[in-house]
Every structure is written in C-alpha cells, then in structure tokens.
Design an enzyme around this catalytic site. Sequence first.
Site, PDB file in Angstrom:
ATOM      1  N   ASP A 199     -11.187  29.605  28.810  1.00 13.03           N
ATOM      2  CA  ASP A 199     -12.097  30.455  28.042  1.00 13.03           C
ATOM      3  C   ASP A 199     -11.578  31.882  27.937  1.00 13.03           C
ATOM      4  OD1 ASP A 199     -14.256  29.441  26.664  1.00 13.03           O
ATOM      5  OD2 ASP A 199     -15.741  30.466  27.900  1.00 13.03           O
ATOM      6  N   ASP A 384     -25.889  24.793  35.912  1.00 13.06           N
ATOM      7  CA  ASP A 384     -25.746  23.638  36.792  1.00 13.06           C
ATOM      8  C   ASP A 384     -27.100  23.104  37.256  1.00 13.06           C
ATOM      9  OD1 ASP A 384     -26.188  25.949  38.237  1.00 13.06           O
ATOM     10  OD2 ASP A 384     -24.256  25.924  39.247  1.00 13.06           O
TER      11      ASP A 384
END
Length: 793
Positions: A199, A384
């Site tokens: 990224d 998450d």
Amino acid sequence: FRSMPIESGWIKTLCRRTFELKIQTFDGDLQGAALTFGMVALVGLMLFSQSVYITDAHQMMLGGVLLMTQYAAYRTVTTTGVAGRVFLLFLGLFLTSRYWVFRTTQTIGYNGLLDYAMAVALYMAETYGILIYVLGMFVNVWPLQRSSPPLPSNEEKLPTVDVYVPTYNEPVDMVRITVMACTQLFYPREKLNICILDDGGTRQKLEDLDPDKAQQAWARAEALKKIAEELGVAYLTRETNRNAKAGNINEALMRSEPRIGEQSGNNASGDTSIGYAKGGELILVLDCDHVPTRDFLQKTVGFFIEDDDLFLVQTPHFFVNPDPVEKNLKIHRRNPGENEMFYGVIQKGLDFWNASFFCGSAALLRRRHLLEAGGLSGQTITEDAETALTLHGRGYRSVYLPKPLVCGLSPETFDDFVLQRSRWAQGMTQIFMLKNPLWVKGLTLAQRLCYFNSCFFWFFGLARFTFFLAPLMLLFFGFRIYNASLAQVLVYAVPHLVSAHFISNFLFGKHRHPFFSELYEAIQSIYMVPAVISVFLRPRSPVFKVTPKAISLKEDFLSHLAAPFYALFLACITAYGFGVVRYILAPWEFDAIVLCLFWNTFNVILLLSCLGVVWEQRQLRGQHRYATGEPSEVLLPESGVKYSVTICDLSISGAGLEIPSDANIPEGMAVLLRARDSYGQDYQIPMRVVGVHNRRGFRFLGCRFQTDDLKERLQIVNFVYGDSSRWKYFHERSERPKVSNMRGMIYLLKIGLSGVSANVGGLMVRLYRSIKERIQTALLLSTRKERKARISR
C-alpha cells in the site's frame, strides 16, 4: 437434561463445555444439572441478599467470613474444577454487588451543584469499573485450552492457502525477512500463494505532489518488486489507499483474475502488479513484522478441515522486544508482558463462548466466508474485530489456538505506543457506537456480552482520569464527592477491593502482576480520553494510522507527551499540604480527608511509574535479540577444531555464544555454527566473531552472520524464527509465579522510584550538557570577537 428448553444460551454453552471437558469423574449430566441449579440458586440468593439491611458490625463479619471462604475455595479449586471456580467467582460477585448497592443507596447526596456533579462522575466511574470487572469474570469463567488437530496424510485433501503480507511504509528489510519465512512454511508449494500487498506503492503514492515522497515511494516499490522476483512471490498494489489496511487486503481478496498488464503466477516482474488467477480457500494474514514459524499452517489448517463453518483461527501476537513501558522501566522479562493477559487468558475465555475475534494478523481465515460478508469490514479503523463481529453474527465459528506461531515487534517509543492504543480505543469505540454488539442479529447472549466487554473496556481512560481527580477535588476544594464514614468504607469498600484484587490475581496472576493493569491504564488514560471523546462527537472521523516499528534511539530523552504526568504528579504532591490545612480548618472532615490521602498516595505511586515510562531509554540495536540457552557447536574451518557452545541470544543479524574459557577464538575469526532445531533439521551457518569478553569463568563471543547467498540467508531465517518450540518455551518461561497484592504494590513503588531516579538523573545530565555547550559557545564567540577587534585595531 440436554433436552430441557433452556432459554439462556450461555447456560447451554457452559453446561455443554462441562460435558465435553469431563471436569469431574462422576456423570457429566448430573454435574451439568447440579452446576446449573447451583448457579441459579447463587444468583437468586445474591439478588435477594442485596436488599437486606444489616448493621455495619454484621457487615464487617459477613465480609470477613466471605473473604475467608473465598480463600478456602481458591485453595481447593484444583480439585473442585469448574464448579469450585464458579463458586469462587460468585463470592467475589456477591461482595462487589453488596458494595455497589451500598454505594448507590447511601453515598450520593446533594451538597451543591459542583459537589453533586463530581460525586455522580465518581459514582459512574466506579460503576463502570465494577461492570468491566463482572464482565471479565463472565468472559473468563472457564478459559478453553485447545490443541491442533492433525492434517490428513493425503496432501490432495489440503486446502489452498493465500499468504497476505500487507505493508505501507515499513523498512524493506523487515518485509523481506517475513516473506522469506513465508516461503519456508511446511506446506505443499503448489497449494501456497504468497503475496506482498504494497500500500506504499499505490498510484496515489507514486504520484504524490511532493516529489521527495513520490521518489521514496518509487524506490521502495521497486525494492519490494525485486524481493518478490527474487523469492518467487506475488507483488500486488492498487490505485489508491482507500480504507487503509482493510482496503489493501480486500483488493487482493476480491481479485479473482489478473488485471490487464499483470502476469499470472508467483514470479516475474511487471510494471504495476504481479497477480495470480485463482484465490486460495484460506487466507493467512501476517503483518510485515510478524515472522511466521515454519509449522504455522500445520498447526492451524486442520481446524478448517474439521469444521466447515469455521471462519477464523487466531494465534497469539508474540513480541520479541519490550514495549516502551517495559523498556523504560527496565522490567522486560522480569514479569509477564503487557499483551500476555489478553493472549494468555482473555482470548481463551472468549473462545469458550465462541467469541474469540480476529486481531489483524497471525490469523487464518476462510475466503468463502469473507467474500460472503463483502470482505474485511471497513466502517471502523479496527477492521479485524469488526469483521469477526459480522461473521459471528452470521452464525460462523472461530477458534483461538494459544500457541505462539509468529514473532513480531512492539512499538519502540511511548509516542508510538500511545498512537497504537489510541487507534485501538477509537476503533472499538466506533464499533460500540456504529455496530453495538448488544443489538447485532445472530449473536448469542454470551457473544453479545463478550463483544460488549471488548468494546466497553476502552472507556477506561475516562474512569481512570476521574480516579486521579476525585481525591484532589476534596483536598483542594472541599467537594463532598463520597458521603460515607471511614467505618462504612472499611466494612463495604475494603472487602470489595480485597476480593476484586484477589479474583484478578486468581484469573490473571501468571500473566499480569498485581496493579500492573492500573499502571498500563494510568499511562494511557490521559491520551485515551480525547481519543474516545472525539469518536463520540464524530463516530466516522478516525483514520487508520500505521504504528512505526524497528526504530533506533541514539540517546535517552524525555517524551513530549510527559507534561500532563508531571502536572498531575505535582498536583498530587501539593495535595498532601492542602489535606493538612483542611484538617486544621475542618477537623469534622477527618474521615473524608484520611480516605482521600490514602487514595492520593496510590495515585502518586502510579504516577511515579508513569514518570519513569515517559523518560525514553536509548535503543541502539537495529535487530532485537532474544535470550535462549540452546546447546550447539562451533567449528573453526581453518583448523577443523570443534567446541561445544551454548547459544545465549539470537537475532537475524547474529548470535551470542558462551564457550569454554580455554577456547582459542579471537575477535575477527570466521567460524561455522552447527545447530539443530526441534524439527530435526541441521544448520551450518557461517559467522564472524565481532566481540570477545570474559564473564563468570566463560568466554562470550558476539558473532555476526556472514553470507550473501540466498539459500544460506533462508537457513538463517529458518533457524532464528522458524522453530515454534522455541517461542513456546520462551512464552512459557515468561510466565511467573503469582505475586501477592502487597508484594505487587511494593514492586510497583520500587520500579516507580527507579524510573524517577533515571528520569531526574537524565534531566540533570542533559541540563549539565546544555549549560556546558552554552558556556563553550559563549567563550568561542567571545574569542572570535576579541580576534576581530585585534584585527580591526
């Protein structure tokens, strides 16, 4: 009994787990029925007894008897099993609820607007703490200990696995080591796809308006592509950095066919991204600093083969370096680490209720279930836990395997520590605000309570800050914030506090020493308050910020976040003088003054440790070493002489060896390290001695690995990070015997004073150096002026 129409899902789960575990030798059905009846009877008795008024003397007797009973139950819990454990927790719950009823009905009075506001704030903070304490007892009623199921002997039955290593701005060498370890996993290579998810190399980064940033992004992206080509793995990137880590993983997850301009397969180079056509059935997610052991998939894949509705196997995050609190207070490995309570106890407790959740890394997930949910959730910055909440709501199951299978890095500085914890606090607060677990469809009652506890816990900053201010309000301003006599505090509050710390030590004593939870809450609280309040004001405003890792500190320095702790410490010290003055002017307030002075003393002890934490100790070593004690052998290639040695410590760059005092190995000599891991694999690693010194009758060698060959570098990674038995030993060795509350308090005071002495000493040294430099500069300027004056004359 199994066919009884019980409405409470958590009772069903508790009884079912009891049957499965076969705690007692007698019939499981009878035990389950007796346990359920006993729990219902205890709850009914507790609720009824809270409304019964008794005198203070009788309350003191009741508290003493229950505390003694609690201690007796603790001594016999190993033989009474889950029933004794539940009974022990209920005794603590009884004393706590008795105190809370007293606190609610007899201690809140209106003495003026400001007094009442502070009294209510303190009451709410106490109620919050009690609720978290009670929920913690529920979550940890019976932590589940799992072992790995075996894999099928036929490799054709093994599922395919994608290994995702997301990265943003971390050092390239860090990513290289993790990816090298991934290529060495014990798993059929044709069933394994390894992907670097960069990224930091997106088109958005490569075309940054700042030319320096754009150039750095290009250089880093090219370096990662070269690593991918060298190791035969995939390199994937995307157009923008939208949704941070969750978006990065989702881009790879959703990509079922290569894009135009990409190549298929786990090799080669491409101008943009290197992809593959078919996605794996399972997804292994690893942060780029989480180096996996070679048997990671061997230990985790079997759970998915056994259970088709399983969406997650989470393993512990094991850190080889100390966090800033441990480093700055110099307590690393002298007591359990900060994260060990969560991964050593709480995740096991959550697993009992099928509520263990995804922690962002060191986890294996099923692609089909992720795709069904639309990929990783991105509504909050804790994608998450949010993803796990969504999939649990769909009826899927999770597993927590309490075996360290990765080696990672903690934040190096207090600033980075606060950054990481603020992100966690904001993300869990977002879940609480936007997806309150109490109302998520599909969750069981137990799952709702577990997720609620995980979210609600992060409000501790508000409560802890209130506990700092409360005694100061009376000592400085005379606010009546706790309307109770000293005798009432002794008979209601003290038994509750003693019982609560006893229960905490019983549940977490091997993984968290007494009062260390208060220390970690105190050091974070001041910065958690604005972080949490900002989410209440704007729930969708937080953005994901990457935690810096592998930072070297050349010298000690005072963190720029230290000022609030100095201010609070000075206020608490000044409060003692105000307490004396207040007693002289208002002796009828003796009880309240004594109570607040004791409370203030506890706060001072916490703040002493906080002052030690904010004084950053230098960290020169780029690669962290961990202690070990493994027998090995050193060969001198030129002479063929062998020596039996002990490996004292290891890192990816070298090793420390203990050799006999008569061994002739001088500095600068090239040697060959011969060793064997628990899998039976032999290693021969070339090294060069870079330091020699004597200690306790032995010679110690500091050695650096010497090789540029890829195969040998892979061997080094395998040896240093690949053996899970080493992490298991290292992890278990870090568990210490339980420490009593009194010893815990003394220890906390000791490390606090030690930290402050280092703090003050460091400041004095820096002040001396600053004054010395200024004097030297002034003398130099004066000399130059004199020379100029002479020349002009």
